[in-house]
Design a protein around this motif. Structure first.
Motif: not given
Length: 357
Positions: A98-116
């Motif tokens: 997410f480098s450089g995304a300094k305006q980002l206000m919402l990040l939705n990563l719901y229901s994936n397979h992220i372990t860490s």
């Protein structure tokens, strides 16, 4: 400038903007400040699209087959404010994704397979307000994972694999207002787990496996207004376990294993207006504890095995005088002694409450 040259430049600009939209996506431009909404929802994408319009501000990538987030996936979209990646199969996130995304206000990563979560993986997201990580497989939290998120107000982590909350886990999140940790496997929390969360207003620990709350664990939460501890394994609560909750207005302790409550357990909660204790193992409580709650409006104490003897007289007296709304009165019944079994507690007179030697 000659009209034909001007017209040609416009055509080229439009063509370029159209070409920069990924083939399977739809791009629509908002009038005024140039902003594009990019919709690639359920289009069969297997990788994060690389040919995004430079003026993209909303990106919808839900329900695809994206497996990982490589470095700099948002580098070409400096105006991006909202990214939805829910219901993909993301397993890994590059620390510089997410480098450089300094305006980002919402990040939705719901229901994936992220372990860490990568250490310092969100550090560029200085304006992020909402981070949704529910229904993943995250098992460990460390403060460095949230470095840089000084403006985050809402962190959703339900339905993960957390078993404990370590010291200072959320310390960088100084502006956090809402923290949802429900439906994990949390058995233990450090007394310093919530250090730094001075602005937190809502904490949800529903459906975990907590057996105890360490003394002072909630002390940093001086702004907390609602605490949900339903559906845990708490068998006892000490006054020190709830220290620091001076601003608490709603406390939910439904469906635990509470058998006894010290008379002063809620002593430092002058603003408490709703208290839910239904579905525990309480046989008796000192009704005087509720007289020290001037703002109490709702009290839920049904579905407990009430023993209607002389030890319950202070509760019966208080119930007869209070203006607070009680649990459905018909659901509030004696389990013992046998002669009062299934009798409505609200209908009892103090002289019916006898203690046998």
């Amino acid at each position: 400038m000659h009209f034909s040259v001007w017209f040609l430049l416009v055509v080229l600009w439009v063509a370029e903007s159209v070409e920069s939209c990924p083939d399977v996506c739809k791009c629509s431009r908002k009038s005024g400040p140039e902003k594009s909404e990019v919709t690639c929802h359920r289009t069969g994408l297997l990788d994060f699209p690389s040919d995004l319009p430079a003026d993209a501000w909303i990106l919808k990538l839900g329900e695809n087959g994206i497996t990982d987030l490589k470095a700099d996936v948002l580098r070409s979209t400096p105006k991006i404010e909202s990214v939805n990646l829910e219901r993909n199969i993301i397993e890994s996130i590059h620390p510089q994704a997410f480098s450089g995304a300094k305006q980002l206000m919402l990040l939705n990563l719901y229901s994936n397979h992220i372990t860490s979560l990568p250490p310092r993986g969100f550090q560029d997201l200085l304006n992020l307000r909402f981070l949704m990580l529910g229904q993943n497989k995250i098992g460990v939290l460390k403060a460095e994972m949230f470095a840089g998120l000084k403006n985050l107000s809402d962190l959703d982590l339900p339905l993960n694999a957390l078993t404990s909350l370590p010291s200072n886990a959320f310390k960088p999140l100084t502006a956090l207002k809402v923290l949802d940790l429900s439906m994990n496997l949390i058995q233990r929390m450090s007394p310093k787990a919530f250090n730094g969360l001075r602005q937190l207003m809502f904490l949800n620990l529903d459906n975990n496996s907590l057996k105890t709350v360490p003394p002072g664990a909630f002390k940093p939460l001086q702004s907390l207004e609602m605490l949900v501890l339903d559906n845990n394994l708490l068998s006892s609560l000490r006054p020190s376990s709830l220290d620091g909750l001076d601003n608490l207005q709603e406390l939910y302790l439904r469906k635990n294993n509470l058998e006894h409550l010290p008379p002063d357990v809620f002593r430092n909660m002058p603003k408490l207006s709703q208290l839910a204790l239904s579905g525990n193992r309480l046989k008796t409580v000192d009704g005087n504890m509720f007289t020290h709650m001037p703002n109490l409006k709702k009290l839920h104490i049904h579905d407990n095995p009430w023993r209607c003897d002389c030890n319950l007289s202070s509760l019966v007296q208080w119930m007869g005088q209070t203006k607070a709304t009680l649990s459905p009165r018909t659901a509030l019944k004696c389990l013992s002694p046998p002669e009062l079994q299934n009798k409505s507690v609200a209908s009892l007179k103090v002289d019916q409450l006898l203690c046998r030697a």
